[in-house]
Design a protein around this motif. Structure first.
Motif, PDB file in Angstrom:
ATOM      1  N   GLY A   1     106.469 173.853  93.613  1.00 18.88           N
ATOM      2  CA  GLY A   1     105.511 174.325  94.821  1.00 18.88           C
ATOM      3  C   GLY A   1     104.206 174.206  93.670  1.00 18.88           C
ATOM      4  N   ASP A   2     103.152 174.011  93.825  1.00 21.95           N
ATOM      5  CA  ASP A   2     101.624 174.284  93.434  1.00 21.95           C
ATOM      6  C   ASP A   2     101.770 176.057  93.983  1.00 21.95           C
ATOM      7  OD1 ASP A   2     101.800 172.457  91.754  1.00 21.95           O
ATOM      8  OD2 ASP A   2     100.185 171.089  92.777  1.00 21.95           O
ATOM      9  N   ASN A   3     101.657 176.135  95.330  1.00 17.25           N
ATOM     10  CA  ASN A   3     100.980 177.230  95.791  1.00 17.25           C
ATOM     11  C   ASN A   3     102.443 178.593  95.767  1.00 17.25           C
ATOM     12  OD1 ASN A   3      98.797 176.017  96.704  1.00 17.25           O
ATOM     13  ND2 ASN A   3      99.815 175.179  98.108  1.00 17.25           N
ATOM     14  N   ILE A   4     103.743 178.151  94.966  1.00 15.93           N
ATOM     15  CA  ILE A   4     104.292 179.495  94.899  1.00 15.93           C
ATOM     16  C   ILE A   4     104.879 180.174  93.956  1.00 15.93           C
ATOM     17  CG2 ILE A   4     106.864 179.849  95.235  1.00 15.93           C
ATOM     18  CD1 ILE A   4     107.445 177.705  96.677  1.00 15.93           C
ATOM     19  N   ALA A   5     104.765 180.904  93.844  1.00 13.92           N
ATOM     20  CA  ALA A   5     104.835 182.034  92.959  1.00 13.92           C
ATOM     21  C   ALA A   5     105.867 182.053  92.274  1.00 13.92           C
ATOM     22  CB  ALA A   5     104.513 183.920  92.737  1.00 13.92           C
ATOM     23  N   ARG A   6     105.647 181.966  90.343  1.00 13.36           N
ATOM     24  CA  ARG A   6     107.356 182.028  89.651  1.00 13.36           C
ATOM     25  C   ARG A   6     107.562 182.841  88.917  1.00 13.36           C
ATOM     26  NH1 ARG A   6     107.332 176.592  87.808  1.00 13.36           N
ATOM     27  NH2 ARG A   6     109.203 176.730  87.753  1.00 13.36           N
ATOM     28  N   PHE A   7     106.335 183.526  89.518  1.00 14.59           N
ATOM     29  CA  PHE A   7     106.880 184.971  87.853  1.00 14.59           C
ATOM     30  C   PHE A   7     106.095 186.046  87.750  1.00 14.59           C
ATOM     31  CE2 PHE A   7     104.347 181.708  85.429  1.00 14.59           C
ATOM     32  CZ  PHE A   7     103.890 182.620  84.921  1.00 14.59           C
ATOM     33  N   THR A   8     105.819 187.061  87.925  1.00 15.52           N
ATOM     34  CA  THR A   8     105.220 188.267  87.333  1.00 15.52           C
ATOM     35  C   THR A   8     104.499 189.886  86.414  1.00 15.52           C
ATOM     36  OG1 THR A   8     105.906 188.708  90.101  1.00 15.52           O
ATOM     37  CG2 THR A   8     104.433 189.942  89.433  1.00 15.52           C
ATOM     38  N   PRO A   9     104.083 189.434  86.239  1.00 12.91           N
ATOM     39  CA  PRO A   9     103.830 190.104  84.768  1.00 12.91           C
ATOM     40  C   PRO A   9     103.231 191.326  85.262  1.00 12.91           C
ATOM     41  CG  PRO A   9     101.959 188.580  84.816  1.00 12.91           C
ATOM     42  CD  PRO A   9     102.736 188.154  86.137  1.00 12.91           C
ATOM     43  N   HIS A  10     103.774 192.329  84.402  1.00  7.23           N
ATOM     44  CA  HIS A  10     104.153 193.718  84.818  1.00  7.23           C
ATOM     45  C   HIS A  10     103.875 194.783  83.523  1.00  7.23           C
ATOM     46  CE1 HIS A  10     108.133 192.254  85.059  1.00  7.23           C
ATOM     47  NE2 HIS A  10     108.800 193.907  84.842  1.00  7.23           N
ATOM     48  N   THR A  11     103.956 195.623  84.065  1.00  4.52           N
ATOM     49  CA  THR A  11     104.107 196.672  83.211  1.00  4.52           C
ATOM     50  C   THR A  11     103.499 198.397  83.987  1.00  4.52           C
ATOM     51  OG1 THR A  11     103.073 197.675  80.631  1.00  4.52           O
ATOM     52  CG2 THR A  11     101.315 196.534  83.017  1.00  4.52           C
ATOM     53  N   GLY A  12     104.257 199.272  83.079  1.00  2.33           N
ATOM     54  CA  GLY A  12     104.090 200.894  83.561  1.00  2.33           C
ATOM     55  C   GLY A  12     102.314 201.656  83.032  1.00  2.33           C
TER      56      GLY A  12
END
Length: 275
Positions: free
Chosen positions: A239-250
């Motif tokens: 779905g276009d409105n569903i988050a697929r992943f999350t960039p993250h970092t300390g």
């Protein structure tokens, strides 16, 4: 809105156009992992979302904060972590996501030790590098790696996710907290570059993240051991409105008081399946 400025390390591709790679194990002498690409530092504003955690969910932003004390509190012995912390974490993930099946496939304890060399997996430090843990190919490979082939083939035909369950240990994560990028501000087609992750016996794949001024970064200041954040590393939903992943970092929080206890944290990585 309460924000702090911080330098984040973004990915830049190899100048010769070659396929980016990183080795999983560090050189014992230097504590550095071999790689053929470089960082690019950018100063960004990171918003403290404490008090507004409900504005961010796994399916909208790609991450979700939850208050849930753990019964296990030592986080020293790997076997005890697997025997005590894994079962309660599986139930937590099921409760939050509504998943029908959760398989935890590894964990990492990180302790900030300035000046120490990361010579093996028992000396993991906070990762100050913007990244995404999985690509679609490596996520599917994870299912096949950790489940019987017949079961894996059936499960990957339905919606599945890889979720990182991140928790501070011992004391609040004031030193080098975790920043998360709201998925709604990421251009998935332009910002991500696959990086080969080289193990001694196999190859995985993660995403490097290139700088984009549209990125909006969030953190929960002073995150406590009874607080967790679920980080979506992959979602097979289309779905276009569903988050697929999350960039993250300390990152180094400039508002942290001098002498704050050094960060300790544990992250579990989970295969999450739905009927």
């Amino acid at each position: 809105m309460s924000t702090v400025p911080a330098e984040l390390a973004y990915f830049t591709p190899p100048s010769d156009g070659s396929r980016p790679f990183t080795t999983i194990n560090a050189d014992p002498a230097t504590g550095q992992r071999a790689r053929n690409w470089k960082n690019e530092e950018h100063t960004v504003e990171i918003e403290n979302v404490r008090g507004k955690e409900s504005d961010y969910t796994l399916d909208t932003a790609g991450f979700q904060y939850v208050t849930k004390p753990s019964k296990h509190s030592a986080f020293i012995n790997d076997e005890e972590i697997r025997g005590e912390y894994y079962p309660e974490s599986i139930e937590l993930l099921k409760d939050i996501t509504g998943a029908s099946k959760v398989v935890l496939f590894d964990h990492t304890v990180r302790r900030h030790r300035p000046g120490d060399v990361e010579t093996d997996e028992t000396k993991r430090q906070p990762v100050n590098q913007v990244h995404v843990d999985q690509t679609p190919e490596s996520a599917t490979a994870r299912v096949h790696r950790h489940l019987p082939i017949g079961e894996a083939e059936k499960l990957v035909k339905k919606r599945f996710q890889i979720i990182n369950l991140w928790r501070p240990i011992s004391h609040p994560a004031v030193d080098h907290p975790l920043a998360l990028c709201d998925y709604r501000t990421v251009d998935a087609k332009k910002d991500l570059v696959p990086i080969a992750l080289i193990y001694p016996d196999r190859e995985g794949e993660t995403y490097g993240v290139k700088f984009n001024p549209t990125h909006r970064w969030k953190y929960q200041r002073g995150m406590k051991p009874d607080e967790v954040v679920l980080i979506k590393c992959y979602d097979s939903a289309q779905g276009d409105n569903i988050a697929r992943f999350t960039p993250h970092t300390g990152f180094k929080d400039p508002s942290a008081p001098q002498g704050a206890p050094l960060r300790q944290s544990i992250e579990l990585r989970a295969l999450v399946f739905y009927d």
